[in-house]
Design a protein around this motif. Sequence first.
Motif, PDB file in Angstrom:
ATOM      1  N   SER A  86       0.825  -1.223   0.000  1.00 18.71           N
ATOM      2  CA  SER A  86       0.000   0.000   0.000  1.00 18.71           C
ATOM      3  C   SER A  86       0.853   1.265   0.000  1.00 18.71           C
ATOM      4  O   SER A  86       0.591   2.202   0.758  1.00 18.71           O
ATOM      5  N   GLY A  87       1.931   1.274  -0.768  1.00 16.92           N
ATOM      6  CA  GLY A  87       2.770   2.460  -0.881  1.00 16.92           C
ATOM      7  C   GLY A  87       3.836   2.571   0.202  1.00 16.92           C
ATOM      8  O   GLY A  87       4.660   3.479   0.157  1.00 16.92           O
ATOM      9  N   TYR A  88       3.828   1.688   1.194  1.00 17.62           N
ATOM     10  CA  TYR A  88       4.845   1.734   2.249  1.00 17.62           C
ATOM     11  C   TYR A  88       5.965   0.753   1.907  1.00 17.62           C
ATOM     12  O   TYR A  88       5.697  -0.410   1.582  1.00 17.62           O
ATOM     13  N   SER A  89       7.222   1.234   2.023  1.00 16.39           N
ATOM     14  CA  SER A  89       8.360   0.339   1.781  1.00 16.39           C
ATOM     15  C   SER A  89       8.667  -0.412   3.066  1.00 16.39           C
ATOM     16  O   SER A  89       8.797   0.207   4.134  1.00 16.39           O
ATOM     17  N   ILE A  90       8.791  -1.709   2.958  1.00 19.15           N
ATOM     18  CA  ILE A  90       9.126  -2.522   4.128  1.00 19.15           C
ATOM     19  C   ILE A  90      10.451  -3.216   3.836  1.00 19.15           C
ATOM     20  O   ILE A  90      10.522  -4.116   3.003  1.00 19.15           O
ATOM     21  N   PRO A  91      11.550  -2.772   4.496  1.00 15.60           N
ATOM     22  CA  PRO A  91      12.853  -3.373   4.193  1.00 15.60           C
ATOM     23  C   PRO A  91      12.939  -4.819   4.657  1.00 15.60           C
ATOM     24  O   PRO A  91      12.241  -5.211   5.609  1.00 15.60           O
ATOM     25  N   LYS A  92      13.786  -5.570   3.992  1.00 11.07           N
ATOM     26  CA  LYS A  92      14.073  -6.954   4.375  1.00 11.07           C
ATOM     27  C   LYS A  92      14.478  -6.995   5.855  1.00 11.07           C
ATOM     28  O   LYS A  92      15.193  -6.104   6.326  1.00 11.07           O
TER      29      LYS A  92
END
Length: 156
Positions: free
Chosen positions: A28-34
């Motif tokens: 939803s447009g949010y970046s979630i890093p590894k």
Amino acid sequence: MCVLKETLRLHPPFPLLLHETVEDAEVSGYSIPKGSRVMINTYALGRDPDSWSDPEINPSRFLDPGAPDLKGNSFEFIPFGSGRRSCPGMQLGMYAFELATAHLLQCFTWRLPDGVKIGDVDTIEGPGLTVAKANSLVAVPIKRLLCPILLESHNV
Ligand code: HEM
């Protein structure tokens, strides 16, 4: 079985699943890093009006041919999780849940205490990683004389 599924939809015993992401993702447009710790809110998913056109209690929804199953293929209904780390005890858990509920219904007629109306029974959950009722349910069991399990335990 529909009633059990509807109970798991509205009151999943594990309301938050704790996971770690294995690759970078965008939701939803949010970046979630590894490597991020993420919590999946199964409680909210089971009640999301965008996924359930009629979120109120309605066990017969699970009779519909396209209704979500328990295998984790439909993300709006994942009381046992989904994918590789989903619950390996699902089948056993469902057998135990079904058996316990069936015995309680077969062996007893259930009434509310005098003066308590059906609308007065609350289903509010208390805090915790696994969910228990905030207030104990008080109900009055009335033995059914013909219940085979009770007859056996009294050597009748
Ligand atoms: C109605 C009963 C049960 C429910 C609702 C339930 C639900 C769950 C959930 C939501 C998870 C986490 C899934 C995730 O993180 O994505 C889980 C994991 C697990 N469950 Fe259950 N469970 C039930 C019964 C059982 C039983 C009977 C057993 C074993 C006999 C069991 C063994 C496990 C194990 C070992 C895991 C960890 C799996 C892993 O991390 O790879 N569960 N369960």
